[in-house]
Design a protein around this motif. Structure first.
Motif, short mmCIF file in Angstrom:
data_model
loop_
_atom_site.label_atom_id
_atom_site.label_comp_id
_atom_site.label_asym_id
_atom_site.label_seq_id
_atom_site.Cartn_x
_atom_site.Cartn_y
_atom_site.Cartn_z
N UNK A 82 1.28 -10.63 29.43
CA UNK A 82 0.19 -9.76 29.89
C UNK A 82 -0.44 -10.31 31.16
N UNK A 83 -0.69 -11.62 31.18
CA UNK A 83 -1.31 -12.24 32.36
C UNK A 83 -0.37 -12.16 33.56
N UNK A 84 0.92 -12.39 33.33
CA UNK A 84 1.89 -12.30 34.43
C UNK A 84 1.96 -10.87 34.97
N UNK A 85 1.94 -9.90 34.07
CA UNK A 85 1.97 -8.50 34.49
C UNK A 85 0.75 -8.18 35.34
N UNK A 86 -0.41 -8.61 34.89
CA UNK A 86 -1.64 -8.36 35.64
C UNK A 86 -1.61 -9.07 37.00
N UNK A 87 -1.12 -10.31 37.02
CA UNK A 87 -1.03 -11.06 38.28
C UNK A 87 -0.08 -10.37 39.26
N UNK A 88 1.08 -9.92 38.77
CA UNK A 88 2.02 -9.21 39.64
C UNK A 88 1.41 -7.92 40.17
N UNK A 89 0.72 -7.20 39.30
CA UNK A 89 0.07 -5.96 39.71
C UNK A 89 -0.96 -6.23 40.79
N UNK A 90 -1.73 -7.26 40.61
CA UNK A 90 -2.75 -7.63 41.59
C UNK A 90 -2.10 -8.00 42.92
N UNK A 91 -1.04 -8.80 42.88
CA UNK A 91 -0.40 -9.27 44.10
C UNK A 91 0.25 -8.13 44.87
N UNK A 92 0.83 -7.16 44.16
CA UNK A 92 1.46 -6.03 44.83
C UNK A 92 0.42 -5.21 45.58
N UNK A 93 -0.80 -5.12 45.03
CA UNK A 93 -1.86 -4.33 45.65
C UNK A 93 -2.64 -5.11 46.71
N UNK A 94 -2.45 -6.41 46.80
CA UNK A 94 -3.23 -7.26 47.69
C UNK A 94 -2.65 -7.24 49.11
N UNK A 95 -3.50 -6.96 50.09
CA UNK A 95 -3.06 -6.87 51.51
C UNK A 95 -2.45 -8.18 52.01
N UNK A 96 -3.10 -9.31 51.71
CA UNK A 96 -2.60 -10.62 52.16
C UNK A 96 -1.19 -10.86 51.63
N UNK A 97 -0.96 -10.52 50.38
CA UNK A 97 0.35 -10.73 49.77
C UNK A 97 1.40 -9.81 50.35
N UNK A 98 0.98 -8.58 50.67
CA UNK A 98 1.92 -7.64 51.30
C UNK A 98 2.35 -8.17 52.67
N UNK A 99 1.41 -8.79 53.41
CA UNK A 99 1.75 -9.37 54.71
C UNK A 99 2.72 -10.53 54.55
N UNK A 100 2.51 -11.35 53.53
CA UNK A 100 3.43 -12.47 53.28
C UNK A 100 4.80 -11.95 52.90
N UNK A 101 4.85 -10.85 52.16
CA UNK A 101 6.13 -10.26 51.76
C UNK A 101 6.88 -9.72 52.97
N UNK A 102 6.17 -9.15 53.93
CA UNK A 102 6.80 -8.65 55.15
C UNK A 102 7.37 -9.82 55.96
N UNK A 103 6.61 -10.91 56.03
CA UNK A 103 7.05 -12.08 56.79
C UNK A 103 8.22 -12.79 56.10
N UNK A 104 8.25 -12.75 54.77
CA UNK A 104 9.29 -13.43 53.99
C UNK A 104 9.83 -12.49 52.93
N UNK A 105 10.64 -11.50 53.30
CA UNK A 105 11.11 -10.50 52.34
C UNK A 105 11.77 -11.14 51.12
N UNK A 106 11.41 -10.64 49.96
CA UNK A 106 12.02 -11.11 48.73
C UNK A 106 11.42 -12.37 48.18
N UNK A 107 10.47 -12.99 48.88
CA UNK A 107 9.94 -14.27 48.44
C UNK A 107 9.03 -14.15 47.24
N UNK A 108 8.32 -13.03 47.11
CA UNK A 108 7.36 -12.91 46.02
C UNK A 108 7.70 -11.79 45.07
N UNK A 109 8.30 -10.75 45.53
CA UNK A 109 8.48 -9.57 44.70
C UNK A 109 9.94 -9.28 44.38
N UNK A 110 10.80 -10.26 44.57
CA UNK A 110 12.21 -10.02 44.31
C UNK A 110 12.83 -9.31 45.51
#
Length: 143
Positions: A82-110
């Motif tokens: 449950x905590x991991x699901x909530x953390x992933x949900x939060x990170x997907x919606x977070x602008x900073x994390x989306x920017x990191x994902x663009x800079x490093x594709x696949x690093x956080x979200x598969x």
């Protein structure tokens, strides 16, 4: 006596702790006590390489992951998921994390595009709404 049995198992830990027998580099690597073995001359460069990799990731993502790792022993499997699901949900919606994902594709979200993020963002928004309200029990996470 606390960490070693959790990492290498009670039997192996007991054999080494009770006898004082040293753990060889090869054993430590096989048992997961080491991530990597490098020559002393390469150590500084290797540390810089890993630090650079970490600096390219989302600080929030790293903090959340560290928190989940540090508290996983205290949680049941269901609570940890449950905590991991909530953390992933939060990170997907977070602008900073989306920017990191663009800079490093696949690093956080598969793999990019591997799953649809809209339901996760909706889940985070629902959670935020119910937890920010004055209710004592969160209707989304039931806590």
């Amino acid at each position: 006596s606390y960490f070693l049995p959790r990492i290498i198992g009670r039997g192996r830990a007991a054999a080494h702790l009770l006898t004082g027998k040293e753990i060889s580099t090869q054993q430590a690597e096989q048992w997961g006590l080491l991530n990597e073995v490098v020559e002393e001359a390469e150590l500084a460069a290797c540390c810089r390489k890993h630090a650079k990799e970490l600096l390219g990731l989302s600080p929030k993502g790293l903090r959340l992951t560290k928190w989940l790792l540090n508290h996983s022993q205290e949680l049941s499997l269901s609570a940890a998921l449950d905590r991991e699901d909530l953390a992933q949900s939060y990170m997907v919606a977070d602008k900073e994390s989306q920017q990191a994902e663009v800079a490093h594709p696949g690093s956080m979200l598969g793999r990019p595009g591997a799953f649809d993020t809209k339901p996760l963002i909706k889940s985070v928004n629902s959670h935020k709404r119910c937890c920010d309200s004055k209710t004592q029990i969160c209707l989304h996470c039931k806590k």
